[in-house]
Design a protein around this motif. Structure first.
Motif, PDB file in Angstrom:
ATOM      1  N   ASP A 372      -3.747   6.957   8.756  1.00  0.00           N
ATOM      2  CA  ASP A 372      -2.311   6.748   8.552  1.00  0.00           C
ATOM      3  C   ASP A 372      -1.999   5.269   8.722  1.00  0.00           C
ATOM      4  OD1 ASP A 372       0.420   8.354   8.411  1.00  0.00           O
ATOM      5  OD2 ASP A 372       0.690   6.704   9.825  1.00  0.00           O
ATOM      6  N   LEU A 373      -1.381   4.670   7.698  1.00  0.00           N
ATOM      7  CA  LEU A 373      -1.012   3.256   7.786  1.00  0.00           C
ATOM      8  C   LEU A 373       0.071   3.051   8.840  1.00  0.00           C
ATOM      9  CD1 LEU A 373      -0.887   1.964   4.100  1.00  0.00           C
ATOM     10  CD2 LEU A 373      -2.457   1.262   5.890  1.00  0.00           C
ATOM     11  N   ASP A 374      -0.100   2.054   9.655  1.00  0.00           N
ATOM     12  CA  ASP A 374       0.901   1.721  10.661  1.00  0.00           C
ATOM     13  C   ASP A 374       2.024   0.905  10.016  1.00  0.00           C
ATOM     14  OD1 ASP A 374      -0.683   2.943  12.582  1.00  0.00           O
ATOM     15  OD2 ASP A 374      -1.751   1.090  13.057  1.00  0.00           O
ATOM     16  N   ASP A 375       3.264   1.318  10.272  1.00  0.00           N
ATOM     17  CA  ASP A 375       4.446   0.579   9.823  1.00  0.00           C
ATOM     18  C   ASP A 375       4.513   0.426   8.301  1.00  0.00           C
ATOM     19  OD1 ASP A 375       5.203   0.132  12.522  1.00  0.00           O
ATOM     20  OD2 ASP A 375       3.810  -1.556  12.627  1.00  0.00           O
ATOM     21  N   PHE A 376       4.052   1.447   7.580  1.00  0.00           N
ATOM     22  CA  PHE A 376       4.127   1.371   6.113  1.00  0.00           C
ATOM     23  C   PHE A 376       5.572   1.395   5.642  1.00  0.00           C
ATOM     24  CE2 PHE A 376       4.349   3.667   2.019  1.00  0.00           C
ATOM     25  CZ  PHE A 376       3.705   2.727   1.226  1.00  0.00           C
ATOM     26  N   LYS A 377       6.439   2.121   6.346  1.00  0.00           N
ATOM     27  CA  LYS A 377       7.846   2.177   5.929  1.00  0.00           C
ATOM     28  C   LYS A 377       8.483   0.786   5.939  1.00  0.00           C
ATOM     29  CE  LYS A 377      12.152   4.718   6.689  1.00  0.00           C
ATOM     30  NZ  LYS A 377      13.002   3.546   6.510  1.00  0.00           N
ATOM     31  N   THR A 378       8.011  -0.073   6.827  1.00  0.00           N
ATOM     32  CA  THR A 378       8.535  -1.430   6.874  1.00  0.00           C
ATOM     33  C   THR A 378       8.249  -2.161   5.564  1.00  0.00           C
ATOM     34  OG1 THR A 378       8.211  -1.523   9.266  1.00  0.00           O
ATOM     35  CG2 THR A 378       8.435  -3.615   8.107  1.00  0.00           C
ATOM     36  N   VAL A 379       7.060  -1.933   4.989  1.00  0.00           N
ATOM     37  CA  VAL A 379       6.707  -2.561   3.707  1.00  0.00           C
ATOM     38  C   VAL A 379       7.649  -2.074   2.616  1.00  0.00           C
ATOM     39  CG1 VAL A 379       4.912  -2.808   1.965  1.00  0.00           C
ATOM     40  CG2 VAL A 379       4.313  -2.852   4.391  1.00  0.00           C
ATOM     41  N   ASN A 380       7.868  -0.771   2.564  1.00  0.00           N
ATOM     42  CA  ASN A 380       8.768  -0.219   1.547  1.00  0.00           C
ATOM     43  C   ASN A 380      10.182  -0.749   1.701  1.00  0.00           C
ATOM     44  OD1 ASN A 380       7.123   1.300  -0.093  1.00  0.00           O
ATOM     45  ND2 ASN A 380       7.377   3.183   1.058  1.00  0.00           N
ATOM     46  N   ASP A 381      10.657  -0.799   2.950  1.00  0.00           N
ATOM     47  CA  ASP A 381      12.034  -1.226   3.199  1.00  0.00           C
ATOM     48  C   ASP A 381      12.235  -2.706   2.911  1.00  0.00           C
ATOM     49  OD1 ASP A 381      12.641   1.335   3.930  1.00  0.00           O
ATOM     50  OD2 ASP A 381      12.506   0.974   6.086  1.00  0.00           O
ATOM     51  N   SER A 382      11.258  -3.531   3.259  1.00  0.00           N
ATOM     52  CA  SER A 382      11.444  -4.977   3.151  1.00  0.00           C
ATOM     53  C   SER A 382      10.998  -5.533   1.805  1.00  0.00           C
ATOM     54  CB  SER A 382      10.676  -5.697   4.265  1.00  0.00           C
ATOM     55  OG  SER A 382       9.290  -5.382   4.195  1.00  0.00           O
ATOM     56  N   LEU A 383       9.929  -4.978   1.220  1.00  0.00           N
ATOM     57  CA  LEU A 383       9.377  -5.527  -0.017  1.00  0.00           C
ATOM     58  C   LEU A 383       9.600  -4.644  -1.232  1.00  0.00           C
ATOM     59  CD1 LEU A 383       5.976  -6.888   1.365  1.00  0.00           C
ATOM     60  CD2 LEU A 383       8.137  -8.103   1.082  1.00  0.00           C
ATOM     61  N   GLY A 384      10.006  -3.398  -1.018  1.00  0.00           N
ATOM     62  CA  GLY A 384      10.276  -2.509  -2.153  1.00  0.00           C
ATOM     63  C   GLY A 384       9.168  -1.497  -2.365  1.00  0.00           C
ATOM     64  N   HIS A 385       9.519  -0.417  -3.058  1.00  0.00           N
ATOM     65  CA  HIS A 385       8.559   0.669  -3.258  1.00  0.00           C
ATOM     66  C   HIS A 385       7.446   0.286  -4.224  1.00  0.00           C
ATOM     67  CE1 HIS A 385      10.546   3.870  -0.959  1.00  0.00           C
ATOM     68  NE2 HIS A 385      11.684   3.277  -1.306  1.00  0.00           N
ATOM     69  N   ASP A 386       7.715  -0.627  -5.162  1.00  0.00           N
ATOM     70  CA  ASP A 386       6.646  -1.047  -6.074  1.00  0.00           C
ATOM     71  C   ASP A 386       5.527  -1.742  -5.313  1.00  0.00           C
ATOM     72  OD1 ASP A 386       8.010  -0.008  -8.207  1.00  0.00           O
ATOM     73  OD2 ASP A 386       8.929  -1.918  -8.799  1.00  0.00           O
ATOM     74  N   ALA A 403     -15.978   4.759   2.300  1.00  0.00           N
ATOM     75  CA  ALA A 403     -16.262   6.158   2.620  1.00  0.00           C
ATOM     76  C   ALA A 403     -17.711   6.531   2.379  1.00  0.00           C
ATOM     77  CB  ALA A 403     -15.348   7.076   1.801  1.00  0.00           C
ATOM     78  N   GLY A 404     -18.461   5.707   1.672  1.00  0.00           N
ATOM     79  CA  GLY A 404     -19.853   6.035   1.395  1.00  0.00           C
ATOM     80  C   GLY A 404     -19.966   7.299   0.563  1.00  0.00           C
ATOM     81  N   GLU A 405     -20.706   8.282   1.090  1.00  0.00           N
ATOM     82  CA  GLU A 405     -20.854   9.551   0.391  1.00  0.00           C
ATOM     83  C   GLU A 405     -19.718  10.519   0.716  1.00  0.00           C
ATOM     84  OE1 GLU A 405     -24.657  11.119   1.309  1.00  0.00           O
ATOM     85  OE2 GLU A 405     -25.761   9.500   0.312  1.00  0.00           O
ATOM     86  N   GLY A 406     -18.771  10.101   1.514  1.00  0.00           N
ATOM     87  CA  GLY A 406     -17.644  10.954   1.854  1.00  0.00           C
ATOM     88  C   GLY A 406     -16.636  11.029   0.713  1.00  0.00           C
ATOM     89  N   LEU A 407     -15.710  11.970   0.840  1.00  0.00           N
ATOM     90  CA  LEU A 407     -14.667  12.182  -0.169  1.00  0.00           C
ATOM     91  C   LEU A 407     -13.360  11.587   0.330  1.00  0.00           C
ATOM     92  CD1 LEU A 407     -13.653  13.560  -2.815  1.00  0.00           C
ATOM     93  CD2 LEU A 407     -13.080  15.545  -1.373  1.00  0.00           C
ATOM     94  N   PRO A 408     -12.888  10.455  -0.266  1.00  0.00           N
ATOM     95  CA  PRO A 408     -11.584   9.919   0.129  1.00  0.00           C
ATOM     96  C   PRO A 408     -10.458  10.713  -0.535  1.00  0.00           C
ATOM     97  CG  PRO A 408     -12.578   8.507  -1.540  1.00  0.00           C
ATOM     98  CD  PRO A 408     -13.573   9.596  -1.246  1.00  0.00           C
ATOM     99  N   VAL A 409      -9.385  10.925   0.194  1.00  0.00           N
ATOM    100  CA  VAL A 409      -8.308  11.809  -0.255  1.00  0.00           C
ATOM    101  C   VAL A 409      -6.972  11.173   0.108  1.00  0.00           C
ATOM    102  CG1 VAL A 409      -7.295  14.112  -0.071  1.00  0.00           C
ATOM    103  CG2 VAL A 409      -9.766  13.820   0.181  1.00  0.00           C
ATOM    104  N   ARG A 410      -5.985  11.345  -0.786  1.00  0.00           N
ATOM    105  CA  ARG A 410      -4.617  11.005  -0.405  1.00  0.00           C
ATOM    106  C   ARG A 410      -3.886  12.301  -0.079  1.00  0.00           C
ATOM    107  NH1 ARG A 410       0.549   8.699  -3.812  1.00  0.00           N
ATOM    108  NH2 ARG A 410       1.829   8.183  -1.989  1.00  0.00           N
ATOM    109  N   ILE A 411      -3.489  12.443   1.178  1.00  0.00           N
ATOM    110  CA  ILE A 411      -2.799  13.657   1.623  1.00  0.00           C
ATOM    111  C   ILE A 411      -1.355  13.641   1.159  1.00  0.00           C
ATOM    112  CG2 ILE A 411      -2.123  15.011   3.626  1.00  0.00           C
ATOM    113  CD1 ILE A 411      -5.087  15.030   3.140  1.00  0.00           C
ATOM    114  N   GLY A 412      -0.725  12.479   1.226  1.00  0.00           N
ATOM    115  CA  GLY A 412       0.681  12.349   0.836  1.00  0.00           C
ATOM    116  C   GLY A 412       1.289  11.151   1.535  1.00  0.00           C
ATOM    117  N   GLY A 413       2.234  10.487   0.860  1.00  0.00           N
ATOM    118  CA  GLY A 413       2.862   9.316   1.462  1.00  0.00           C
ATOM    119  C   GLY A 413       1.832   8.243   1.761  1.00  0.00           C
ATOM    120  N   ASP A 414       1.823   7.763   3.006  1.00  0.00           N
ATOM    121  CA  ASP A 414       0.846   6.756   3.417  1.00  0.00           C
ATOM    122  C   ASP A 414      -0.271   7.369   4.238  1.00  0.00           C
ATOM    123  OD1 ASP A 414       2.584   7.349   5.527  1.00  0.00           O
ATOM    124  OD2 ASP A 414       2.216   5.426   6.507  1.00  0.00           O
TER     125      ASP A 414
END
Length: 768
Positions: A372-386, A403-414
């Motif tokens: 989980d990214l720390d303080d990701f909402k700050t990036v969205n609020d200050s620099l924009g969603h793009d 990740a090597g041989e692991g499977l990277p996944v986006r769960i949702g949001g950040d």
């Protein structure tokens, strides 16, 4: 009155009566010789006149529609010319017929009828059959060519060839009309085999195309019976042409009044295959007899049709192969979209759960890293969603690499995850690689981010939800420990973490049910002891837990997004209480009140307007409010900088809290509109005389002296925090500090207690 839009039934009845009367006459004439032969020439021009009237009425209704108006106008003109020609023939028959021999067709009549046929064919040919792509048009062209050659070969062999090779020569005008009739019938048949929806009713168009069949019927009668075919052609077959025209008018009229939903896409036609069979009929006849020169045309046509059929089958095979390829590619795209995240291209939650379930069901070990990214909402609020989206895409690329041989996944949001199937220690290895990669800026905006990682390894009999819950608990624990780290789930970890998570949920209830209290710690003049200001602090009187300190519930407020509501609550209570003290004590009241502000509040574009509205609502000037910020909150980008400058321009004073503990304290004084610096408690502890650690004492005194001198040089006010003894107060006064706060001067007090304190001091000063 406007145009009568009723369906013209009477035209159909009139022409039908003419057809029946003419057919009846021919039956009597051919059996008992009733009446002269010229009577058989009357029905066609009379029916043509009725058809022209019907076409004219229809054209007046459909002419606003370009395609339909053009078609029916062309058909009207063509029918008018044909009618004129047949009138000429009828007049010629009445004047010059002798006995039972039909009259010869005159050149003007033939030319006029031929022109009418040509105009009708042109009108039919120009009607669009529906919107198709280039590939579909090529296939239809092949199909039409095959159909045209097949039908033309059949009519050539049994119609035109016998007329051309007959011992008794036919007149050129008759041959031209017969050839034109054959051509119209073939063109009409191939045209109406591919009809979709459109402004011209398909039924009406097929009825018009049927006129070509009547002309072909006349030609067949002429080649079969010679001059004897004239009376049945004129009396029985040709009167069907005006009838078909009137029926077509009726069909289009009904379509205008009651539109039907039709498909713009035509169904596959069997005509090319029937045309191939049609070519075989004259071939069989040729095989049974002597080959003549017209037969060679049939043979050439058969070869051309065969070649075109092979080409058509090749085109169909190629198109089918391309279609199957497109279908497979579309299925693969759909499958990818179902199982992958659209923004980052990583596997999504559904695929992650499937893979994890398969690993657990197969008895293999599985380790889950929840990132989980720390303080990701700050990036969205200050620099924009793009910019936030670009950051997520860059993070996804980094996870693929680490990740090597692991499977990277986006769960949702950040929130991301990595599924590993190696040993139990591989989780820490991959987690550390991820954290090391985040020490360098990522994305094209060169952002330096941190992440908290929870690690959980499946135990025997574990379920997907169990592993995910344990990883989530471990990730939350990593955030509690200061972020930018990883924590492996251990037995017994869940209860305190879950209790802390539940605390965030209970905070909403606390705000709604007034369980929160604002207390005030006085800021005191060190020389006189007068209360010059207060700092507002919030306490939570939990009905079950008792007193909950800010260090416990402020992080929960930050995590749940309730920090903004909490901040508004404290600001409103503080302004209301300060206004009450000013009204009661006047100059003896605290001069200002300080309120702590979080970084998330500063990122809110409406924060400045809310602060000013709150001050105005309680009748306070802006200089009565001090907003206290930490160095980490100030260092949060352009949005925070704009907010701070807007507040300063509005007259709200800003205080830099815990000053001296960060790496950029001095530069902040120049970059931001600070009015007050508050010396951190760590530099006050031990600042008094202490022979046991003189070096540490001297260092603290040097820092405290530097801060107050710097504040004086910049015209700022300096406040010392955490004063816990009279000796510390004396030393700070000696160093030049005028104001301080701490437990020695006063503990945080409720509004009632502080009001009592202010009253007692006012009485002491006035001697009351």
């Amino acid at each position: 009155m406007g145009e009568d839009r009723r369906v013209p039934q009477r035209y159909g009845w009139i022409v039908s009566a003419l057809v029946l009367a003419s057919s009846g006459w021919f039956l009597l004439w051919s059996t008992v010789g009733a009446g002269p032969v010229w009577l058989g020439y009357v029905a066609v021009p009379l029916g043509g006149m009725v058809a022209v009237v019907a076409l004219h009425r229809l054209w007046r209704i459909v002419r606003p529609e370009p395609v339909a108006g053009r078609f029916w106008r062309g058909l009207l003109i063509g029918a008018a010319f044909m009618t004129v020609g047949y009138v000429h023939m009828a007049v010629n028959a009445i004047r010059y017929t002798t006995g039972d021999d039909p009259p010869d067709m005159t050149v003007p009549a033939a030319a006029t009828i031929a022109l009418g046929f040509g105009l009708a064919m042109w009108a039919v040919a120009r009607v669009p059959v529906g919107a198709t792509g280039p590939g579909e048009r090529r296939r239809r062209t092949l199909d039409r060519t095959i159909a045209f050659l097949g039908c033309s070969t059949l009519l050539w062999y049994f119609g035109m060839a016998p007329m051309i090779t007959a011992e008794e020569r036919w007149s050129p005008q008759t041959l031209a009309l017969v050839g034109l009739a054959f051509l119209m019938s073939v063109v009409s048949i191939t045209k109406v085999s591919y009809l979709g929806g459109g402004p011209v009713d398909p039924t009406a168009l097929r009825l018009v195309a049927g006129i070509g069949l009547t002309a072909a019927g006349v030609a067949v009668l002429a080649t079969t019976y010679g001059d004897a075919g004239g009376p049945p052609s004129q009396a029985v077959v040709l009167p069907l042409a005006p009838l078909l025209l009137v029926l077509a008018v009726r069909a289009q009229w009904s379509a205008v009044l009651r539109p039907r939903r039709t498909s713009r896409r035509s169904s596959p036609s069997l005509l090319p295959y029937l045309a191939v069979a049609a070519v075989d009929v004259p071939l069989v006849a040729i095989a049974a007899g002597e080959v003549r020169w017209p037969d060679r045309i049939v043979l050439v046509a058969a070869v051309v049709v065969s070649v075109l059929v092979v080409v058509r089958q090749f085109v169909a095979f190629r198109d089918n192969a391309r279609l199957l390829h497109d279908i497979r590619a579309h299925e693969e795209r759909l499958q990818h979209q179902v199982s992958h995240d659209s923004l980052t291209g990583l596997a999504n939650r559904a695929m992650f759960r499937d893979r994890l379930h398969a690993a657990l069901a197969g008895g293999r070990g599985a380790t889950v890293l929840l990132v989980d990214l720390d303080d990701f909402k700050t990036v969205n609020d200050s620099l924009g969603h793009d910019v936030g989206d670009e950051l997520l895409v860059s993070l996804a690329g980094m996870l693929r690499e680490q990740a090597g041989e692991g499977l990277p996944v986006r769960i949702g949001g950040d929130e991301f995850a990595v599924l590993l199937t190696g040993g139990t220690t591989v989780g820490e290895t991959v987690a550390q690689r991820i954290l090391d990669a985040l020490t360098s800026p990522i994305s094209q905006h060169r952002l330096l981010m941190q992440a908290s990682i929870g690690i959980a390894t499946a135990e025997p009999g574990a379920t997907v939800d169990t592993v995910l819950r344990e990883a989530d608990v471990a990730m939350y624990a990593a955030k509690q420990r200061g972020k930018a780290g990883y924590v492996r789930f251990l037995p017994g970890m869940a209860e305190p973490v879950l209790a802390h998570m539940r605390l965030g949920g209970e905070l909403r209830r606390a705000l709604d049910q007034d369980e929160l209290e604002v207390v005030y710690q006085p800021i005191v003049a060190l020389d006189t002891g007068r209360v010059v200001g207060v700092e507002s602090l919030v306490r939570w009187n939990h009905p079950e837990r008792g007193l909950v300190m800010p260090g416990d519930f402020i992080p929960a407020a930050e995590r749940t997004g309730l920090i903004a509501d909490l901040g508004r609550f404290v600001l409103d209570r503080t302004c209301r209480q300060l206004a009450a003290w000013l009204a009661e004590f006047g100059p003896a009241a605290p001069g200002h009140a300080g309120v702590n502000v979080s970084a998330r509040q500063l990122h809110d574009p409406g924060f400045v307007a809310h602060v000013l509205a709150t001050l105005d609502g309680h009748g306070l000037t802006s200089d009565r409010l001090v907003l206290e910020l930490t160095e980490s909150a100030v260092l949060r980008g352009s949005q925070v900088s704009r907010t701070l400058h807007d507040l300063d321009q509005a007259g709200v004073r800003l205080a830099l809290d815990d000053f001296g503990t960060g790496e950029s304290s001095l530069s902040l004084l120049r970059a931001f509109p600070t009015a007050i610096v508050k010396l951190d408690k760590s530099f006050v502890d031990g600042i008094e005389i202490d022979d046991a650690d003189a070096a540490a004492r001297d260092a603290r005194q040097a820092v405290a002296r530097a801060v107050v001198q710097l504040a004086g040089a910049l015209g700022l006010e300096a406040v010392a925090e955490g004063i816990e003894s009279e000796a510390q107060a004396e030393q700070l006064r000696a160093l030049g500090y005028c104001f301080g706060q701490g437990y020695h001067l006063s503990r945080p007090l409720s509004a009632t207690a502080l009001t009592t304190l202010l009253s007692s001091r006012q009485r002491a000063l006035t001697g009351g």
